[in-house]
Write an enzyme that holds these catalytic residues in place. Structure first.
Site, PDB file in Angstrom:
ATOM      1  N   TYR A 171     -22.597  -9.567  30.249  1.00 37.47           N
ATOM      2  CA  TYR A 171     -22.147 -10.252  29.041  1.00 37.47           C
ATOM      3  C   TYR A 171     -22.215 -11.764  29.201  1.00 37.47           C
ATOM      4  O   TYR A 171     -22.108 -12.495  28.247  1.00 37.47           O
ATOM      5  CB  TYR A 171     -20.712  -9.844  28.701  1.00 37.47           C
ATOM      6  CG  TYR A 171     -20.613  -8.430  28.222  1.00 37.47           C
ATOM      7  CD1 TYR A 171     -20.643  -8.157  26.860  1.00 37.47           C
ATOM      8  CD2 TYR A 171     -20.530  -7.384  29.110  1.00 37.47           C
ATOM      9  CE1 TYR A 171     -20.575  -6.861  26.416  1.00 37.47           C
ATOM     10  CE2 TYR A 171     -20.463  -6.083  28.676  1.00 37.47           C
ATOM     11  CZ  TYR A 171     -20.483  -5.823  27.327  1.00 37.47           C
ATOM     12  OH  TYR A 171     -20.425  -4.538  26.885  1.00 37.47           O
TER      13      TYR A 171
ATOM     14  N   TRP B 130     -14.101  -1.306  32.632  1.00 39.64           N
ATOM     15  CA  TRP B 130     -15.316  -1.411  33.445  1.00 39.64           C
ATOM     16  C   TRP B 130     -14.962  -1.115  34.885  1.00 39.64           C
ATOM     17  O   TRP B 130     -13.978  -1.632  35.413  1.00 39.64           O
ATOM     18  CB  TRP B 130     -15.891  -2.836  33.377  1.00 39.64           C
ATOM     19  CG  TRP B 130     -16.530  -3.167  32.080  1.00 39.64           C
ATOM     20  CD1 TRP B 130     -17.272  -2.338  31.288  1.00 39.64           C
ATOM     21  CD2 TRP B 130     -16.492  -4.430  31.412  1.00 39.64           C
ATOM     22  NE1 TRP B 130     -17.701  -3.020  30.175  1.00 39.64           N
ATOM     23  CE2 TRP B 130     -17.238  -4.295  30.233  1.00 39.64           C
ATOM     24  CE3 TRP B 130     -15.909  -5.653  31.712  1.00 39.64           C
ATOM     25  CZ2 TRP B 130     -17.415  -5.340  29.340  1.00 39.64           C
ATOM     26  CZ3 TRP B 130     -16.085  -6.697  30.827  1.00 39.64           C
ATOM     27  CH2 TRP B 130     -16.829  -6.538  29.655  1.00 39.64           C
TER      28      TRP B 130
ATOM     29  N   ARG C 242     -14.519   3.079  23.813  1.00 45.96           N
ATOM     30  CA  ARG C 242     -15.740   3.867  23.664  1.00 45.96           C
ATOM     31  C   ARG C 242     -15.493   4.933  22.599  1.00 45.96           C
ATOM     32  O   ARG C 242     -14.347   5.302  22.344  1.00 45.96           O
ATOM     33  CB  ARG C 242     -16.103   4.539  24.986  1.00 45.96           C
ATOM     34  CG  ARG C 242     -16.379   3.556  26.122  1.00 45.96           C
ATOM     35  CD  ARG C 242     -16.570   4.298  27.443  1.00 45.96           C
ATOM     36  NE  ARG C 242     -16.917   3.390  28.536  1.00 45.96           N
ATOM     37  CZ  ARG C 242     -16.043   2.903  29.414  1.00 45.96           C
ATOM     38  NH1 ARG C 242     -14.770   3.226  29.328  1.00 45.96           N
ATOM     39  NH2 ARG C 242     -16.430   2.086  30.378  1.00 45.96           N
TER      40      ARG C 242
ATOM     41  N   LYS D 191      10.851  -5.070  16.239  1.00 45.07           N
ATOM     42  CA  LYS D 191      11.978  -6.002  16.270  1.00 45.07           C
ATOM     43  C   LYS D 191      12.138  -6.573  14.871  1.00 45.07           C
ATOM     44  O   LYS D 191      11.146  -6.706  14.144  1.00 45.07           O
ATOM     45  CB  LYS D 191      11.700  -7.142  17.256  1.00 45.07           C
ATOM     46  CG  LYS D 191      11.976  -6.760  18.691  1.00 45.07           C
ATOM     47  CD  LYS D 191      11.902  -7.963  19.600  1.00 45.07           C
ATOM     48  CE  LYS D 191      12.270  -7.573  21.016  1.00 45.07           C
ATOM     49  NZ  LYS D 191      11.430  -8.221  22.002  1.00 45.07           N
TER      50      LYS D 191
ATOM     51  N   HIS E 187     -21.762   1.090  19.596  1.00 46.79           N
ATOM     52  CA  HIS E 187     -21.546   0.454  20.894  1.00 46.79           C
ATOM     53  C   HIS E 187     -21.534  -1.071  20.771  1.00 46.79           C
ATOM     54  O   HIS E 187     -20.947  -1.761  21.598  1.00 46.79           O
ATOM     55  CB  HIS E 187     -22.624   0.903  21.881  1.00 46.79           C
ATOM     56  CG  HIS E 187     -22.137   0.941  23.293  1.00 46.79           C
ATOM     57  ND1 HIS E 187     -21.167   1.822  23.714  1.00 46.79           N
ATOM     58  CD2 HIS E 187     -22.441   0.181  24.370  1.00 46.79           C
ATOM     59  CE1 HIS E 187     -20.916   1.607  24.993  1.00 46.79           C
ATOM     60  NE2 HIS E 187     -21.671   0.617  25.413  1.00 46.79           N
TER      61      HIS E 187
ATOM     62  N   ARG F 190     -18.107  -2.362  20.660  1.00 43.84           N
ATOM     63  CA  ARG F 190     -17.519  -2.513  22.001  1.00 43.84           C
ATOM     64  C   ARG F 190     -18.010  -3.809  22.645  1.00 43.84           C
ATOM     65  O   ARG F 190     -17.243  -4.534  23.263  1.00 43.84           O
ATOM     66  CB  ARG F 190     -17.898  -1.291  22.849  1.00 43.84           C
ATOM     67  CG  ARG F 190     -17.407  -1.343  24.276  1.00 43.84           C
ATOM     68  CD  ARG F 190     -17.521   0.024  24.940  1.00 43.84           C
ATOM     69  NE  ARG F 190     -17.518  -0.053  26.390  1.00 43.84           N
ATOM     70  CZ  ARG F 190     -16.419  -0.168  27.135  1.00 43.84           C
ATOM     71  NH1 ARG F 190     -15.241  -0.215  26.560  1.00 43.84           N
ATOM     72  NH2 ARG F 190     -16.501  -0.238  28.439  1.00 43.84           N
TER      73      ARG F 190
END
Ligand SMILES: [Zn+2]
Ligand SMILES: [Zn+2]
Length: 324
Positions: free
Chosen positions: A284, A275, A87, A104, A249, A252
């Site tokens: 989604y 969430w 966010r 590494k 947003h 995101r």
């Protein structure tokens, strides 16, 4: 109407809804106390609470944004938004102490590099690392400090000479609200390292003006970045990348959609995105028809498998006992 004004100011329908409920309750109380005879809020309709539309970037748009982000100041900040889904407040609240990277050697065993250089100096070094979200920066609105008998006359509290309560605040992220550890993909590690180098140059240029706060995405003098200029930088990035106008947003949402496309199990996706409940994740699920189709195919293959396949089940054909 007042609710329309609330919506025009960019506040969420849920805020307008809450305002409606508050007004209605207050007026009910007024009716009860016989100040008025009928509650006008019972006549005014509350706005419907509309779920925010989810419009993730396509893979091509995301790639163009990531490429363009490599060319701008603090661009790693948007690479993190697109790939990790932080966010706004979480990304701006990051400190270097929240980032752990270990290196590494990427060169072959027995190479002289392994004896003469550290792993971080190896030309083909391989990094792995994590980022801990534990802090969030928010910009609070300024409140009027003037008194009703002597109002300053400005609409917004930010212009009030007696303003108070506004500005940047740094808060701890509580576990339910998304405190989490996120693994860093290798390209994100390299972007962060390149950014660290650019910030060191800025620190040198700022000299004694630099205010050390350990902020990952600082201003040119080391202070935390305000959400407002951050949003301007986002809009400029969209133009630079030639990508449609979108909210930060949506970056995101893109990260979340990618996790679901990669079939990351829901509990893991929830942890990565911060969430607190599965209801958000479920929104989604209807985004991507490709994903829905693939799940349908898997369910189909699982439940309507050909009889031949069933012969190879653990409990043997027709559920007979398997010899031990
Ligand atoms: Zn090496
Ligand atoms: Zn004022």
């Amino acid at each position: 109407m007042a609710y329309q004004k609330i919506l025009r100011k960019g506040l969420k329908p849920s805020t307008a809804h809450l305002a409606h409920r508050t007004v209605r309750a207050a007026l009910n109380e007024a009716v009860r106390r016989r100040h008025i005879t009928e509650n006008p809020a019972r006549i005014a309709k509350a706005p419907r609470v509309v779920e925010e539309e989810i419009v993730p970037f396509s893979r091509d748009e995301a790639r163009r944004l990531i490429t363009a982000a490599g060319e701008i100041r603090n661009g790693a900040r948007f690479i993190i938004a697109l790939s990790l889904g932080l966010r706004r407040g979480e990304a701006l609240g990051l400190k270097w102490s929240d980032v752990t990277i270990t290196w590494k050697h990427g060169c072959a065993r027995g190479e002289a590099c392994r004896r003469t250089l550290t792993a971080a100096e190896c030309p083909v070094r391989r990094g792995s690392g994590t980022l801990t979200v534990r802090r969030s920066i928010q910009q609070l609105n300024w409140q009027h400090g003037c008194t009703p008998d002597k109002p300053c006359g400005h609409e917004h509290g930010a212009y009030c000479p007696e303003r108070y309560g506004g500005g940047l605040v740094v808060g701890e992220v509580k576990s339910r609200a998304g405190r989490r550890v996120i693994g860093l993909p290798r390209p994100v590690i390299e972007a962060l390292e390149a950014h660290r180098g650019q910030q060191e140059d800025e620190r040198e240029a700022a000299a004694n003006l630099w205010e050390e706060g350990d902020w990952v995405f600082a201003t040119p003098i080391g202070r935390p970045t305000h959400p407002t200029p951050d949003n301007r930088a986002w809009k400029a990035l969209l133009r630079l990348a030639g990508v449609r106008n979108a909210r930060l947003h949506d970056a995101r949402h893109t990260a979340a959609t990618v996790l679901l496309e990669l079939k990351v199990p829901l509990p893991a996706a929830m942890e990565l995105m911060g969430w607190s409940n599965a209801a958000v994740a479920k929104r989604y699920m209807h985004v991507n028809t490709e994903l829905v189709t693939s799940v349908a195919e898997q369910v189909g293959a699982h439940m309507w498998a050909a009889p031949n396949d069933e012969d190879e089940d653990e409990d043997g054909p027709e559920g007979a006992l398997v010899p031990v």
